[in-house]
Design an enzyme around this catalytic site. Structure first.
Site, mmCIF file in Angstrom:
data_model
loop_
_atom_site.group_PDB
_atom_site.id
_atom_site.type_symbol
_atom_site.label_atom_id
_atom_site.label_comp_id
_atom_site.label_asym_id
_atom_site.label_seq_id
_atom_site.Cartn_x
_atom_site.Cartn_y
_atom_site.Cartn_z
ATOM 1 N N SER A 122 -3.334 31.182 -11.225
ATOM 2 C CA SER A 122 -3.609 29.750 -11.214
ATOM 3 C C SER A 122 -5.040 29.455 -11.604
ATOM 4 O O SER A 122 -5.342 28.352 -12.052
ATOM 5 C CB SER A 122 -3.420 29.180 -9.802
ATOM 6 O OG SER A 122 -2.170 29.494 -9.296
ATOM 7 N N HIS A 143 1.373 30.292 -17.113
ATOM 8 C CA HIS A 143 1.236 29.670 -15.792
ATOM 9 C C HIS A 143 2.372 28.703 -15.510
ATOM 10 O O HIS A 143 2.428 27.604 -16.067
ATOM 11 C CB HIS A 143 -0.127 28.968 -15.714
ATOM 12 C CG HIS A 143 -0.431 28.415 -14.362
ATOM 13 N ND1 HIS A 143 -1.065 27.213 -14.169
ATOM 14 C CD2 HIS A 143 -0.179 28.893 -13.126
ATOM 15 C CE1 HIS A 143 -1.188 26.997 -12.865
ATOM 16 N NE2 HIS A 143 -0.658 27.992 -12.217
ATOM 17 N N GLU A 155 1.825 26.402 -18.674
ATOM 18 C CA GLU A 155 0.573 26.494 -19.437
ATOM 19 C C GLU A 155 0.494 27.872 -20.098
ATOM 20 O O GLU A 155 0.681 28.892 -19.432
ATOM 21 C CB GLU A 155 -0.628 26.268 -18.511
ATOM 22 C CG GLU A 155 -0.718 24.835 -17.997
ATOM 23 C CD GLU A 155 -1.839 24.609 -16.988
ATOM 24 O OE1 GLU A 155 -2.415 23.511 -16.969
ATOM 25 O OE2 GLU A 155 -2.141 25.523 -16.195
ATOM 26 N N ASN A 193 -4.575 22.425 -12.652
ATOM 27 C CA ASN A 193 -5.339 22.670 -11.427
ATOM 28 C C ASN A 193 -6.718 22.051 -11.467
ATOM 29 O O ASN A 193 -7.317 21.777 -10.435
ATOM 30 C CB ASN A 193 -5.420 24.162 -11.119
ATOM 31 C CG ASN A 193 -4.319 24.562 -10.153
ATOM 32 O OD1 ASN A 193 -4.208 23.998 -9.075
ATOM 33 N ND2 ASN A 193 -3.491 25.500 -10.562
#
Ligand code: NAI
Length: 323
Positions: A122, A143, A155, A193
């Protein structure tokens, strides 16, 4: 090398993310090998896949035979050598650079030279990981989001060493898995994130100021329009993962205050109250969850009518009519 449905997928880590990735890969028709160091984690992963499949059967998305076929395509093992025939090995283990690098060194010894290696990290730097992964041209970040079967976005993060064909192959594979892949730069937190960090941070800051958690979550869900409040979401993600990511992103942006990790989350992390996966986090999942503390706002009216003489409100009526 395009990965077809005959390509075997290895998933290392049978936790929240690994079990979800394995299910999605098996639903797309691949044989999947899930590897974890812990037998108990493999058992939990198997149960989580079985539970997801049972709910798909209940909803009529697959029939019993289809669900059994999907489950039958997934093998579970504690031996990283079982990744050997994989066309793609996806790492979804603990969020620690040294442990992930150790795993990629082991994977590189077992899989074919053309196999793709991917990390579901992450927040760790893909560039830094690539520097230590043997054969870094076939390595990239991949991701997924939690819960993996429901979340479309993935991602794709190349390092400066990743062969462009590897990203093309991963993108094609994600589309075949009915995901929405986006190529992103290797910056702390990538896109999601980075954008989401202040959402959690404000939720935990309010919690630290003594505001009732259900009020915080309900406010963001009902008035803010978010599918999940920040505290409920962090309990789902797990505070070990979420707090570690918070610290990584904060460090990555040189301590910018809007990314500051919150003491109220650190306290949960340090106490081992990691959220749903341990039965207790912000909320206690062994007890009845708190009812929403206030009613959701009424839906916006479909029509607004004004009388012939709106008086001082005439200008407002004109504006409303214009939209
Ligand atoms: P988790 O704690 O649920 O599962 C991790 C699993 O990895 C455990 O079962 C553990 O036994 C296993 N493991 C640890 N070291 C290992 C090794 N050397 N070899 C094999 N297995 C090993 O963690 P979770 O939540 O599934 O996260 C995994 C990765 O995915 C992390 O990098 C995390 O940052 C990332 N991620 C997590 C999300 C979330 O919402 N939980 C969302 C997106 C990414």
């Amino acid at each position: 090398m395009r990965i077809g449905t005959d390509g075997i997928i290895a998933v290392v880590g049978a936790g929240t993310m690994g079990a979800g990735i394995a299910l999605v890969a098996a639903q797309a028709g691949h044989a999947v090998r899930v590897i974890d160091t812990q037998d108990a984690a493999l058992d939990r992963g198997r149960q989580s896949v079985a539970k997801s499949l049972a709910s798909l059967v209940k909803r009529g998305t697959v029939d019993e035979a289809g669900a059994a076929a999907i489950a039958g395509r997934i093998g579970w093992s504690t031996d990283v050598g079982d990744a050997a025939p994989a066309a793609l090995a996806i790492e979804a283990i603990v969020e620690r650079m040294d442990v992930k690098i150790g795993l990629f060194e082991a994977l590189a010894r077992h899989v074919a030279p053309g196999a793709i290696l991917a990390s579901n990290t992450s927040s760790l730097s893909i560039e830094a990981m690539a520097a230590a992964v043997p054969g870094a041209e076939r390595f990239a970040g991949l991701h997924f989001f939690n819960p993996v079967p429901a979340m479309k976005l993935v991602e794709l993060i190349p390092s400066s060493r990743t062969a462009p064909a590897v990203i093309d192959d991963l993108e094609a594979l994600m589309r075949a898995w009915r995901k929405l892949p986006v190529r992103v730069r290797d910056v702390p937190g990538f896109i999601v994130n980075r954008v989401a960090r202040p959402y959690y941070a404000e939720g935990f800051a309010a919690l630290g100021e003594g505001i009732d958690p259900a009020t915080i979550d309900q406010a963001l869900e009902s008035a803010g329009g978010f599918r999940m409040g920040p505290l409920t979401l962090a309990d789902l993600i797990g505070h070990d993962v979420n707090y570690t990511v918070a610290c990584q992103v904060f460090d990555g942006y040189a301590g910018k205050t809007r990314f500051r990790p919150q003491p109220s989350q650190q306290a949960l992390h340090d106490a081992g109250q990691l959220g749903r996966k341990t039965g207790r986090g912000v909320y206690d999942y062994g007890a009845e969850l708190p009812a929403p503390p206030f009613a959701a706002p009424a839906a916006a009216p479909r029509r607004i009518e004004a009388g012939t003489d709106a008086g001082d409100l005439e200008a407002l009526v004109a504006l409303a009519e214009a939209v």
